[in-house]
Scaffold this motif. Sequence first.
Motif: not given
Lengths: 175, 175
Positions: B18-19, B21-22, B87, B92-93, B95-97, B99, B109, B113, B148
């Motif tokens: 679900h991510g 933040t969610a 997914r 990376l997700r 890190w992205g969520e 910001g 992260m 890598k 991805h």
Amino acid sequence: MDIRTRLLETAEQLFERHGFTATGMDRLTSAAGISSRTLYKHVGNKNGLIVAVMNERDRRFHRLMKTDSIDALFTTLQTWFTQEGARGCLSLRAWGETGGGVPEIAEAMERHKQRLRERIDAIVLAEIGRHDTELAEAIQLLFEGAIHAATYRGGDAAQAARRTAHRLADLARAA
Amino acid sequence: MDIRTRLLETAEQLFERHGFTATGMDRLTSAAGISSRTLYKHVGNKNGLIVAVMNERDRRFHRLMKTDSIDALFTTLQTWFTQEGARGCLSLRAWGETGGGVPEIAEAMERHKQRLRERIDAIVLAEIGRHDTELAEAIQLLFEGAIHAATYRGGDAAQAARRTAHRLADLARAA
DNA sequence: GCATATGTAAAGTGATCGTTTTACCCTCTC
DNA sequence: GAGAGGGTAAAACGATCACTTTACATATGC
């Protein structure tokens, strides 16, 4: 500037920088200088906004990537990184943050990827004079890889991908 | 099962599906069968939980990817897709969520890598008998691309990446 | 046999979420 | 000059957010 354009551009920037869920509608309306009533008149709800942003970005992206050589494809990608930053594919991020459970978002993501694939197919045809599914698949993997590796390795990832794609194209030409 | 293990496993699943933040802490505690007080005793706050999940997943991932051939690397990746779903890269997700603005998450992260890169370097050395930065870079791009692309093309992306990596390795061996 | 550690349940914190509502203001057009 | 269209400001909606607090239970170790 058109109010809808301003809305979508602001939303794209905030989504890109802070993520979709973390970007609240209040923060967005005040950043865009738009009342929330107007926002909802235009895009219906947050998912509608996300889809609108994805479609607009897709248009802009593919207008840039309308090249006919491997070289131009990856060089343009690097330019994109320099100008817009590299935080991974926004459509994949939207899909991931919504858990893949919002049909319009999933469709927008798939449309985006499908269009990219068709562009690469056309480039392969122009470069080696025939269709080559395997080469096109490889180039798409390198392209996708560069987009995401650029977040931690920097935009040079596009150049590494470009060199590898050239090498594969030479191999395909010789076959 | 250890309470901390149960917490981290549940969190990883919810974050993945679900991510970050969610996924609310309430939903998480009730899914793990843990009181929120215990959760905060263990990981401090939500970012601490995210980092703990990232590190645990990193350990599991690299234990699997500890192979010494290109073939095994990508075959294992496909197995991972089948067992865990595809997914996109969870680090990376994260890190992205967030910001990119949470240092511990950005560091986790990058560590992930970096470890992947070292593994690929070792595999290249084992496969062609010497270090080859360009080949290693290419394989990492293909690997990242497969992770991805698998979200929209399915796990077979790993096989396409495997074939391409083999081709590049043959080329490097011949040089 | 009592302290310490580790857990639970449940209520409460103030903030923020996405969205709607109310009331008002321009600027066209017929 | 009336009505419609498109905009604003601001408050309100109930829900949920991350997180803390209070009060209590159950073990383990000295």
